[in-house]
Design an enzyme around this catalytic site. Structure first.
Site, mmCIF file in Angstrom:
data_model
loop_
_atom_site.group_PDB
_atom_site.id
_atom_site.type_symbol
_atom_site.label_atom_id
_atom_site.label_comp_id
_atom_site.label_asym_id
_atom_site.label_seq_id
_atom_site.Cartn_x
_atom_site.Cartn_y
_atom_site.Cartn_z
ATOM 1 N N ASP A 50 -51.021 1.358 -80.150
ATOM 2 C CA ASP A 50 -49.818 1.782 -80.874
ATOM 3 C C ASP A 50 -50.272 2.304 -82.234
ATOM 4 O OD1 ASP A 50 -47.551 1.886 -82.501
ATOM 5 O OD2 ASP A 50 -46.665 0.095 -81.605
ATOM 6 N N ILE A 51 -50.006 3.567 -82.495
ATOM 7 C CA ILE A 51 -50.531 4.204 -83.711
ATOM 8 C C ILE A 51 -49.940 3.578 -84.977
ATOM 9 C CG2 ILE A 51 -48.855 6.090 -83.939
ATOM 10 C CD1 ILE A 51 -51.340 7.951 -84.367
ATOM 11 N N VAL B 143 -43.073 8.570 -80.507
ATOM 12 C CA VAL B 143 -43.940 8.093 -81.578
ATOM 13 C C VAL B 143 -43.271 8.294 -82.938
ATOM 14 C CG1 VAL B 143 -45.316 10.224 -81.842
ATOM 15 C CG2 VAL B 143 -46.350 8.005 -82.307
ATOM 16 N N ASP B 144 -42.468 9.332 -83.064
ATOM 17 C CA ASP B 144 -41.733 9.625 -84.300
ATOM 18 C C ASP B 144 -40.814 8.445 -84.653
ATOM 19 O OD1 ASP B 144 -40.719 11.045 -86.433
ATOM 20 O OD2 ASP B 144 -39.683 12.552 -85.234
ATOM 21 N N SER C 234 -47.180 16.535 -78.621
ATOM 22 C CA SER C 234 -46.414 17.391 -77.675
ATOM 23 C C SER C 234 -46.428 16.928 -76.217
ATOM 24 C CB SER C 234 -46.883 18.862 -77.704
ATOM 25 O OG SER C 234 -46.344 19.554 -78.796
ATOM 26 N N THR C 235 -47.190 15.885 -75.876
ATOM 27 C CA THR C 235 -47.318 15.556 -74.449
ATOM 28 C C THR C 235 -46.300 14.509 -73.970
ATOM 29 O OG1 THR C 235 -48.994 13.832 -74.729
ATOM 30 C CG2 THR C 235 -49.785 16.089 -74.523
HETATM 31 P P1 ADP Z 1 -43.639 14.977 -78.515
HETATM 32 O O1 ADP Z 1 -42.180 15.205 -78.807
HETATM 33 O O2 ADP Z 1 -44.559 15.720 -79.478
HETATM 34 O O3 ADP Z 1 -43.976 15.204 -77.083
HETATM 35 P P2 ADP Z 1 -43.602 12.054 -78.110
HETATM 36 O O4 ADP Z 1 -43.476 11.025 -79.170
HETATM 37 O O5 ADP Z 1 -42.509 12.197 -77.125
HETATM 38 O O6 ADP Z 1 -43.883 13.443 -78.914
HETATM 39 O O7 ADP Z 1 -44.963 11.837 -77.321
HETATM 40 C C1 ADP Z 1 -46.232 12.109 -77.837
HETATM 41 C C2 ADP Z 1 -47.188 11.059 -77.319
HETATM 42 O O8 ADP Z 1 -47.090 9.892 -78.118
HETATM 43 C C3 ADP Z 1 -46.903 10.621 -75.874
HETATM 44 O O9 ADP Z 1 -48.140 10.569 -75.194
HETATM 45 C C4 ADP Z 1 -46.326 9.215 -76.057
HETATM 46 O O10 ADP Z 1 -46.632 8.387 -74.951
HETATM 47 C C5 ADP Z 1 -47.078 8.752 -77.273
HETATM 48 N N1 ADP Z 1 -46.520 7.622 -78.025
HETATM 49 C C6 ADP Z 1 -45.264 7.142 -78.059
HETATM 50 N N2 ADP Z 1 -45.189 6.087 -78.897
HETATM 51 C C7 ADP Z 1 -46.434 5.898 -79.413
HETATM 52 C C8 ADP Z 1 -47.023 4.971 -80.330
HETATM 53 N N3 ADP Z 1 -46.309 4.004 -80.923
HETATM 54 N N4 ADP Z 1 -48.355 5.093 -80.606
HETATM 55 C C9 ADP Z 1 -49.095 6.064 -80.041
HETATM 56 N N5 ADP Z 1 -48.603 6.972 -79.192
HETATM 57 C C10 ADP Z 1 -47.286 6.890 -78.873
#
Ligand code: ADP
Length: 169
Positions: A11-12, A34-35, A118-119
């Site tokens: 988890d970032i 992630v946002d 973006s993935t």
């Molecule tokens: P985008 O809209 O750019 O596609 P997302 O947040 O939907 O962004 O997904 C981008 C990546 O981040 C996906 O691989 C998702 O699984 C991952 N992700 C979601 N939450 C976290 C987190 N807390 N830490 C790291 N990666 C995350």
């Protein structure tokens, strides 16, 4: 160079670094994925600072403080929405990483963690995104000896495997 690049699953929002990168949208007003996790962990002051910045075009990035996060800064990078692959998505994704590194240089930051921009909701196929992300990260590490560590944080084991394979390829 490779020893300054690491791929981890996690988890970032838990990563301690000079900066973590957010996969933001153009409004910089927060969102899902992630946002949402970054905004929840950082607290409301992050949104308040983001809202002073205006819109951020796709392929560009903006920097804020990290507030309650263990990371000192957040670099909000706006990745492209996947539209089939022939609408400049590859170049826009590469531009996100380059814009993030340009902000790192401007602010004298040495350690950074990226999610897989973006993935998720934006639908960019991860097998196509991973080599683009890794190419830009390697290029930055080669150009900038002051960069100490670049971590890519993959949320799932499957995503980690895709990046590991792309790194070895
Ligand atoms: P985008 O809209 O750019 O596609 P997302 O947040 O939907 O962004 O997904 C981008 C990546 O981040 C996906 O691989 C998702 O699984 C991952 N992700 C979601 N939450 C976290 C987190 N807390 N830490 C790291 N990666 C995350």
């Amino acid at each position: 160079m490779t020893e300054r690049l690491e791929l981890i699953q996690g988890d970032i929002t838990h990563v301690t670094a000079d900066a973590i990168v957010n996969a933001a949208n153009s409004s910089l007003g927060g969102g899902g994925g992630v946002d949402g996790a970054i905004h929840r962990a950082a607290g409301r002051e992050l949104l308040a600072e983001c809202l002073t910045l205006g819109r951020c075009p796709t392929g560009q990035a903006r920097i804020t403080k990290g507030y309650r996060l263990p990371a000192a800064h957040v670099i909000h990078a706006v990745g492209p929405v996947w539209q089939g692959g022939s609408h400049g998505e590859d170049a826009l994704l590469a531009s996100c990483y380059r814009s993030a590194f340009a902000l790192m240089e401007k602010h004298g930051l040495r350690t950074v963690a990226f999610p897989s921009i973006s993935t998720g909701v934006y639908g960019f196929p991860i097998a196509r995104a991973a080599p683009i992300a890794l190419r830009e990260i390697r290029a930055a590490l080669e150009r900038r000896p002051e960069l100490e560590r670049v971590t890519v944080v993959l949320f799932s084991e499957a995503d980690l495997k895709v990046y590991q394979q792309a790194l070895g390829a």
